[in-house]
Design an enzyme around this catalytic site. Structure first.
Site, PDB file in Angstrom:
ATOM      1  N   VAL A  35       0.828  -1.203   0.000  1.00 17.91           N
ATOM      2  CA  VAL A  35       0.000   0.000   0.000  1.00 17.91           C
ATOM      3  C   VAL A  35       0.864   1.256   0.000  1.00 17.91           C
ATOM      4  O   VAL A  35       0.654   2.175  -0.796  1.00 17.91           O
ATOM      5  CB  VAL A  35      -0.962  -0.022   1.212  1.00 17.91           C
ATOM      6  N   ASP A  54      11.159   3.951   5.203  1.00 17.69           N
ATOM      7  CA  ASP A  54      11.035   2.612   5.783  1.00 17.69           C
ATOM      8  C   ASP A  54      12.350   2.318   6.502  1.00 17.69           C
ATOM      9  O   ASP A  54      13.429   2.634   5.989  1.00 17.69           O
ATOM     10  CB  ASP A  54      10.803   1.585   4.666  1.00 17.69           C
ATOM     11  N   LYS A 228     -13.466   0.099   5.269  1.00 16.35           N
ATOM     12  CA  LYS A 228     -12.436  -0.795   4.732  1.00 16.35           C
ATOM     13  C   LYS A 228     -12.716  -2.242   5.143  1.00 16.35           C
ATOM     14  O   LYS A 228     -12.715  -3.164   4.320  1.00 16.35           O
ATOM     15  CB  LYS A 228     -11.058  -0.340   5.238  1.00 16.35           C
ATOM     16  N   PHE A 273     -15.873 -11.323  -8.165  1.00 21.11           N
ATOM     17  CA  PHE A 273     -15.717 -12.063  -6.906  1.00 21.11           C
ATOM     18  C   PHE A 273     -16.755 -13.169  -6.757  1.00 21.11           C
ATOM     19  O   PHE A 273     -17.239 -13.455  -5.673  1.00 21.11           O
ATOM     20  CB  PHE A 273     -15.690 -11.105  -5.701  1.00 21.11           C
ATOM     21  N   LEU A 274     -17.080 -13.776  -7.869  1.00 18.78           N
ATOM     22  CA  LEU A 274     -17.988 -14.933  -7.857  1.00 18.78           C
ATOM     23  C   LEU A 274     -17.318 -16.138  -8.503  1.00 18.78           C
ATOM     24  O   LEU A 274     -18.010 -17.008  -9.014  1.00 18.78           O
ATOM     25  CB  LEU A 274     -19.280 -14.599  -8.609  1.00 18.78           C
ATOM     26  N   GLY A 281      -7.269 -16.081  -0.067  1.00 23.41           N
ATOM     27  CA  GLY A 281      -6.056 -15.917   0.738  1.00 23.41           C
ATOM     28  C   GLY A 281      -5.535 -14.506   0.598  1.00 23.41           C
ATOM     29  O   GLY A 281      -6.288 -13.575   0.328  1.00 23.41           O
ATOM     30  N   CYS A 284      -4.775  -9.696   3.065  1.00 21.76           N
ATOM     31  CA  CYS A 284      -5.872  -8.874   3.596  1.00 21.76           C
ATOM     32  C   CYS A 284      -7.100  -9.660   4.046  1.00 21.76           C
ATOM     33  O   CYS A 284      -7.468  -9.607   5.217  1.00 21.76           O
ATOM     34  CB  CYS A 284      -6.290  -7.837   2.564  1.00 21.76           C
TER      35      CYS A 284
HETATM   36  C1  UDX Z   1      -7.996  -7.450  -1.454  1.00 22.37           C
HETATM   37  C2  UDX Z   1      -9.091  -6.427  -1.822  1.00 22.37           C
HETATM   38  O1  UDX Z   1      -9.678  -6.814  -3.074  1.00 22.37           O
HETATM   39  C3  UDX Z   1      -8.493  -5.029  -1.886  1.00 22.37           C
HETATM   40  O2  UDX Z   1      -9.526  -4.087  -2.137  1.00 22.37           O
HETATM   41  C4  UDX Z   1      -7.821  -4.707  -0.547  1.00 22.37           C
HETATM   42  O3  UDX Z   1      -7.218  -3.429  -0.595  1.00 22.37           O
HETATM   43  C5  UDX Z   1      -6.774  -5.757  -0.220  1.00 22.37           C
HETATM   44  O4  UDX Z   1      -7.379  -7.069  -0.235  1.00 22.37           O
HETATM   45  P1  UDX Z   1      -5.980  -8.664  -2.723  1.00 22.37           P
HETATM   46  O5  UDX Z   1      -5.638  -9.278  -1.412  1.00 22.37           O
HETATM   47  O6  UDX Z   1      -4.898  -8.106  -3.568  1.00 22.37           O
HETATM   48  O7  UDX Z   1      -7.045  -7.477  -2.521  1.00 22.37           O
HETATM   49  O8  UDX Z   1      -6.699  -9.807  -3.585  1.00 22.37           O
HETATM   50  P2  UDX Z   1      -8.105 -10.030  -4.281  1.00 22.37           P
HETATM   51  O9  UDX Z   1      -7.967  -9.858  -5.722  1.00 22.37           O
HETATM   52  O10 UDX Z   1      -9.184  -9.293  -3.622  1.00 22.37           O
HETATM   53  O11 UDX Z   1      -8.306 -11.602  -3.998  1.00 22.37           O
HETATM   54  C6  UDX Z   1      -8.335 -12.097  -2.653  1.00 22.37           C
HETATM   55  C7  UDX Z   1      -8.493 -13.592  -2.652  1.00 22.37           C
HETATM   56  O12 UDX Z   1      -9.775 -13.974  -3.123  1.00 22.37           O
HETATM   57  C8  UDX Z   1      -7.493 -14.334  -3.543  1.00 22.37           C
HETATM   58  O13 UDX Z   1      -7.053 -15.501  -2.887  1.00 22.37           O
HETATM   59  C9  UDX Z   1      -8.293 -14.698  -4.772  1.00 22.37           C
HETATM   60  O14 UDX Z   1      -7.831 -15.821  -5.452  1.00 22.37           O
HETATM   61  C10 UDX Z   1      -9.653 -14.950  -4.143  1.00 22.37           C
HETATM   62  N1  UDX Z   1     -10.765 -14.793  -5.096  1.00 22.37           N
HETATM   63  C11 UDX Z   1     -11.042 -13.583  -5.631  1.00 22.37           C
HETATM   64  C12 UDX Z   1     -11.569 -15.902  -5.409  1.00 22.37           C
HETATM   65  O15 UDX Z   1     -11.336 -17.025  -4.927  1.00 22.37           O
HETATM   66  N2  UDX Z   1     -12.615 -15.721  -6.270  1.00 22.37           N
HETATM   67  C13 UDX Z   1     -12.916 -14.518  -6.811  1.00 22.37           C
HETATM   68  O16 UDX Z   1     -13.900 -14.446  -7.570  1.00 22.37           O
HETATM   69  C14 UDX Z   1     -12.103 -13.411  -6.493  1.00 22.37           C
END
Ligand code: UDX
Length: 462
Positions: A35, A54, A228, A273-274, A281, A284
């Site tokens: 970030v 840092d 958040k 996200f479906l 994982g 976050c």
């Molecule tokens: C996430 C949030 O999206 C972001 O807004 C926040 O600032 C930080 O956390 P990130 O950790 O980079 O971002 O990954 P993201 O793309 O959100 O995916 C998170 C996890 O969900 C991954 O393991 C990914 O494989 C999984 N995922 C995502 C699924 O299994 N299916 C999906 O449809 C989308």
């Protein structure tokens, strides 16, 4: 690019110069994780004078040489531009330079403590250091993901020490792997302040984006903190839900891909996200949903849906191992498995809370011989699994394998040379935990094919 870029195309040169001089600010970022680094570089690209600080001297020394400590597509190019234009600096220690900053972003980590609560020790360490050096009245902006009430806690803490700073919350929603795009085109900017002056300053910092109609939500600090967690929790719940739907599809013979499409085309739900998979994982989601569950309990406001998602995702890795075991006849002992993908998702070298790592650990505990490959995440995986056997290509990992398990959805795994794969494997079995291969093609080539929530799993068994 500079702050007033949107006006440049309209021939308003004088106006552009005026805005640039007026809005350009000295900003410091404390913490150069994902970030901090992405936001620091990109705000510098917007025309601000940014220093990224840092205390990790190796990291800063590399950054000074133009080397990024993370794999983030596109970021290197912006690092080079901003360094060349003299608006981006790096520092490895707190110093009186901090006095020149009007705004100081705190972007240090907030890891899970053993109980699952967010550990704020790095945030308070940064606050202690900043308060020693920064100018009185300067704005301290908390960009790290912090529990509800943290900004007020920091304000009270500083007041007890007689330090006078303004505190704001400005959460970040960047996704690893597309963080630059996310920064340039955010869905919204959240500004949490408790005073007018801080709000105005933050609005000036983000003027390049808001002037291009990026929605801005002004709120109090506590609501910003909760937004958040609420966003991450909602997305995590969405994934946990679709994964459970995938389980149901497998048992009932329905098809998860079509189900996701059919559900997601409802604009109230949305397609994103479906995608069913091996479980969510990363640095976050797993950490933030645990922290939110703690926050809710602290306020005697239990979030049952959230707790169910935590439980469901917690069981996902062992469910995946069960699936792998069934696919190869029910006994993993001495079976050669090729694992394709170690990163928690494609586009990043991050293996923190990666499903692949969890799955590998369970497979190993059941006696499987693993050879793993990932295009960029092996260096990081080595730190967590130093004894694991790694291959330098997907094909080499699959050599003599009883089954290949795809865990990260890297595009190169979609392009696998299926004929060659068939020739080099001991037994042609593919377990596709991201549903990235075309089932008809691989089955037609003679593979046993298992995927997530698909009718093709049933077809392969018959
Ligand atoms: C996430 C949030 O999206 C972001 O807004 C926040 O600032 C930080 O956390 P990130 O950790 O980079 O971002 O990954 P993201 O793309 O959100 O995916 C998170 C996890 O969900 C991954 O393991 C990914 O494989 C999984 N995922 C995502 C699924 O299994 N299916 C999906 O449809 C989308």
């Amino acid at each position: 690019m500079a702050i007033a870029e949107p006006f440049r195309n309209h021939g308003c040169d004088f106006f552009v110069k005026f805005i640039e001089i007026f809005l350009s600010m000295n900003i410091t970022f404390i913490g150069t994780g994902y970030v901090g680094l992405v936001s620091g570089i990109m705000l510098s690209y917007f025309g601000h004078n940014v220093t990224c600080l840092d205390t990790d001297k190796t990291k800063i020394s590399k950054l000074k040489q133009g080397l990024l400590p993370i794999h983030e597509p596109g970021l290197e190019q912006y690092l080079a531009i901003c360094t060349k234009e003299g608006r981006l600096n790096f520092a490895d220690a707190y110093s009186q330079e901090l006095q020149n900053s009007s705004a100081i972003f705190i972007t240090v980590g907030t890891p899970s403590s053993p109980s699952g609560e967010a550990d704020l020790k790095y945030v308070f360490e940064a606050i202690d250091n900043v308060s020693k050096w920064a100018s009185v009245g300067c704005l301290i902006i908390i960009k790290s993901t912090v529990p509800l009430g943290t900004c007020n806690l920091i304000r009270e803490y500083l007041e007890t020490k007689n330090y006078k700073f303004h505190i704001a919350a400005n959460p970040e929603f960047l996704r690893e792997g597309c963080a630059v795009e996310d920064f340039l085109h955010p869905d919204r900017i959240i500004i949490g302040t408790n005073d007018e002056q801080s709000r105005k300053l933050l609005e000036e910092i983000y003027w390049s984006l808001t002037s291009q109609n990026v929605p801005l939500v002004n709120t109090d600090v506590s609501t910003a903190e909760l937004i958040k967690y609420g966003s991450n929790a909602f997305l995590a719940i969405k994934i946990a839900f679709i994964n459970e739907m995938a389980n149901l599809c497998e048992k009932s013979g329905a098809d998860i891909k079509k189900l996701s499409q059919g559900i997601g085309l409802d604009s109230r739900i949305g397609q994103k996200f479906l995608k069913a998979g091996p479980g969510f994982g990363g640095s976050c989601f797993p950490k933030d949903i645990l922290a939110l569950s703690h926050i809710a309990k602290k306020y005697q406001s239990v979030c049952r849906v959230l707790d169910a998602a935590i439980e469901a995702n917690g069981e996902r890795a062992s469910d995946m191992v069960k699936k792998i075991s069934e696919a190869i006849g029910g006994n993993l002992h001495d079976k050669n498995l090729a694992i394709l993908g170690l990163a928690f998702k494609a586009g990043t070298d991050d293996v923190r809370s990666s499903s692949a790592i969890e799955i590998i650990k369970i497979l190993q505990s059941q006696g499987a011989n693993i050879t793993a490959y990932d295009p960029v995440a092996i260096t990081n995986a080595l730190m967590l699994l130093p004894e694991l056997q790694y291959a330098n290509s997907a094909m080499n990992a699959c050599n003599n394998a009883d089954a290949v398990v795809i865990i990260t959805e890297w595009p190169e795994f979609e392009q696998l040379d299926i004929d060659r794969l068939h020739a080099i494997m001991k037994s042609p079995t593919i377990i596709d935990l991201r549903n990235i291969l075309n089932p008809e093609v691989v089955i037609q080539k003679g593979f046993k094919y298992y995927c997530i929530g698909g009718y093709m799993s049933a077809l392969a068994k018959s």
